[in-house]
Each structure stands twice: as C-alpha cells, then as structure tokens.
Write an enzyme that holds these catalytic residues in place. Structure first.
Site, short mmCIF file in Angstrom:
data_model
loop_
_atom_site.label_atom_id
_atom_site.label_comp_id
_atom_site.label_asym_id
_atom_site.label_seq_id
_atom_site.Cartn_x
_atom_site.Cartn_y
_atom_site.Cartn_z
N ASP A 54 -11.41 8.64 -18.70
CA ASP A 54 -10.13 8.96 -18.11
C ASP A 54 -9.42 7.72 -17.56
O ASP A 54 -8.20 7.61 -17.63
CB ASP A 54 -10.32 9.99 -16.99
N ASN A 128 -1.83 9.53 -12.22
CA ASN A 128 -2.45 10.47 -11.30
C ASN A 128 -1.69 10.59 -9.99
O ASN A 128 -1.19 11.64 -9.63
CB ASN A 128 -3.90 10.06 -10.99
N ASP A 129 -1.64 9.47 -9.25
CA ASP A 129 -1.11 9.56 -7.90
C ASP A 129 -0.70 8.21 -7.32
O ASP A 129 -1.16 7.16 -7.77
CB ASP A 129 -2.14 10.21 -6.97
N ARG A 139 -8.08 3.43 13.08
CA ARG A 139 -6.79 3.90 13.55
C ARG A 139 -6.00 4.57 12.43
O ARG A 139 -5.99 4.12 11.29
CB ARG A 139 -5.98 2.73 14.11
N ASP A 158 -4.65 9.63 8.05
CA ASP A 158 -5.25 8.49 7.35
C ASP A 158 -4.38 8.06 6.17
O ASP A 158 -4.55 6.97 5.63
CB ASP A 158 -6.65 8.86 6.84
N THR A 169 -6.32 17.09 -9.79
CA THR A 169 -7.78 17.26 -9.85
C THR A 169 -8.50 15.95 -9.53
O THR A 169 -9.71 15.84 -9.75
CB THR A 169 -8.21 17.76 -11.24
N TYR A 171 -8.03 12.53 -6.51
CA TYR A 171 -8.17 12.32 -5.07
C TYR A 171 -7.57 13.46 -4.26
O TYR A 171 -8.12 13.88 -3.24
CB TYR A 171 -7.48 10.99 -4.71
N LEU A 173 -7.48 16.58 -4.81
CA LEU A 173 -8.35 17.76 -4.75
C LEU A 173 -9.36 17.62 -3.62
O LEU A 173 -9.62 18.57 -2.88
CB LEU A 173 -9.06 17.95 -6.09
N GLN A 228 -5.81 1.79 -9.21
CA GLN A 228 -6.02 0.60 -10.04
C GLN A 228 -5.09 -0.54 -9.69
O GLN A 228 -5.25 -1.65 -10.18
CB GLN A 228 -5.86 0.98 -11.52
#
Length: 272
Positions: A54, A128-129, A139, A158, A169, A171, A173, A228
């Site tokens: 992937d 993905n994101d 902190r 965070d 599906t 991070y 998730l 990445q």
C-alpha cells in the site's frame, strides 16, 4: 486495452524485483511494451502495475495522479487495502485485465499547502491523510478549525487528522474515526486525543476547504502527509486542505469486494 505498461517496484526489495521480472516476461509474451523511469511512465504508459504494498501505491498515486494513468497493485505480503492482487494470482489477474475484464474506481486525494502570512511555504498531495500533530512533547497543541471559511471550533488536542475515504482505514481509524466507503465524496476530520471529549469526528462534503491555524500560545508542531512527508509548522501558520482536482484510478480484478478486504484486514466475523 493496455499496450504500454510501467512496472514500479519497491526500492531495494529483492522479492519485488524478482516478481517484477516474472511479470515482465509474461507481458513481453503478450506483446505489451514496457517503460521505465518516471518521465517515460508519465509520457507513455497507459497502465501502471505496482509490485509492492500500500505504501508503494500511495507514492505512485501522488506521483502520477495528474496523468490519469490507471494503477494495479500487486501485494507481496498480506492482502492490502489498496494492493489487493496476490503474487500467486498476479499472472491470471493481469491477463484478465489485458482482456478488459476488470473493475475501475476513482479515489480522491488531498491537495494541501502550508501558509505563513501571504506566503505559501510548501505544497503536498496526500492519498490517505494530512495530519497536524504535536512534536515529541507531552504538551497538547491548540488550533482553530475552519470549513469553507466558517469557524468550526477551537481545539486543544494531540492533533488533527484530515482524511480521504481511502485513508479512513489508516491512522484515522485508530483515532476513532469512521470507515468511509471509497465511493463517498467526503472528507473526515478526526481529532487526536482531544482535551474535550465532545470533539467528535466530522464528515464534510468532498469539495469543502479545510483550514487549520496553529494558535500562538503553544510551541511549534508538525504537519505530515501520508506519513511520508513532514513539515514543521510554527505558531500562526495555516494548513489549507481541499480535494485535489484529479483522481487516482485503481484497477481491481473482477469479483473485487471492498467489504471482503475490510473483513480480512480488521478480522471481522465472516458470514455463516
């Protein structure tokens, strides 16, 4: 339907290279031309076969999304969410695809940029994101969230995950986000360990523009894209995210079942 194919392997991976050689022999027997190198693939390929996993597909999709070249993923290990063709079935599946027997789907990417004042510091694509998160410190960070210019909320957390349906599906998730079917034209916003538990995942229209501003009361943070590429963001910086204008086109063998992959990867119960 596909006369010129580019094969992309996983860097420095013996199994990937050997599998690609086996595939090359078969394609030559089918009188298919093969091209190598990013420039030649961009100019001449009408299909890309990724022999990896992937992660390799994420990189390939970002690289060639604006060329609208279909991508087929051959997974070297366990079944992937994106690379769903096994090495054992590779030749049979590729033969089917060369005969026009396949399923094709569009997957959205995110176009992201980091801004400081009126200056664009960097631009990134994410399959993905896009994630804004605190550095290695206990902190939390504080930030403001806007959707299509409208103020949504102020958060201490965070971080925040901005995910495509494909990335739902990944991070997102593990941070409590929903699973979104790839055909859904949406973007999901998932807070990472928010200080206030009332901050829940928000799904917005796929054409929405999301802006996050790091507030000036906390130290620097990090923005990462598909895990990445990473950029440091300073107080007051803006991260602007919207759906990319072009889509990645994934090919699957006939009989492809998204929910079968979900069941396998997430170890859900099977129908009795």
């Amino acid at each position: 339907m596909f006369n010129t194919i580019g094969i992309i392997t996983k860097p420095k991976d013996f199994t990937s290279e050997e599998t690609a050689r086996e595939l090359s022999v078969f394609l030559h027997e089918q009188d298919v031309s093969l091209v190598e190198g990013s420039e030649q693939i961009s100019k001449n390929a009408d299909l890309i076969i990724v022999v990896g996993g992937d992660g390799s597909i994420l990189n390939t999709a970002r690289t060639y999304v604006d060329r609208n070249i279909p991508i087929l993923g051959v997974n070297l290990g366990r079944l992937g969410f994106l690379a769903d063709v096994s090495v054992e079935n590779m030749i049979a599946v590729v033969e089917q695809i060369l005969n026009g027997d396949f399923i094709k789907e569009e997957r959205a990417l995110l176009s992201c940029q980091i801004e400081r004042g009126n200056q664009i510091l960097s631009k990134h694509l994410a399959f993905n994101d896009a994630v804004i998160h605190r550095n290695n410190t206990p902190r939390m960070i504080e930030f403001e969230l806007f959707v299509d210019g409208a103020f949504v909320n102020n958060q201490r957390a965070d971080g925040m995950i901005i995910t495509t349906p494909t990335g739902s599906t990944a991070y997102a998730l593990s941070s409590g986000g929903p699973i979104m079917h790839p055909s859904v034209k949406s973007i999901c916003l998932v807070s990472i360990s928010p200080h206030t538990m009332s901050h829940r995942p928000i799904i917005v229209h796929g054409e929405s523009e999301i802006v996050i501003r790091l507030l000036d009361s906390y130290e620097n943070a990090t923005a990462s894209f598909d895990g990445q590429a990473k950029e440091s963001i300073a107080l007051g910086d803006h991260i602007r995210v919207k759906q990319h204008e072009n889509f990645a086109h994934l090919l699957h063998p006939k009989g492809y079942d998204y929910f079968e992959i979900i069941r396998s990867k997430l170890h859900w119960g099977h129908q009795v």
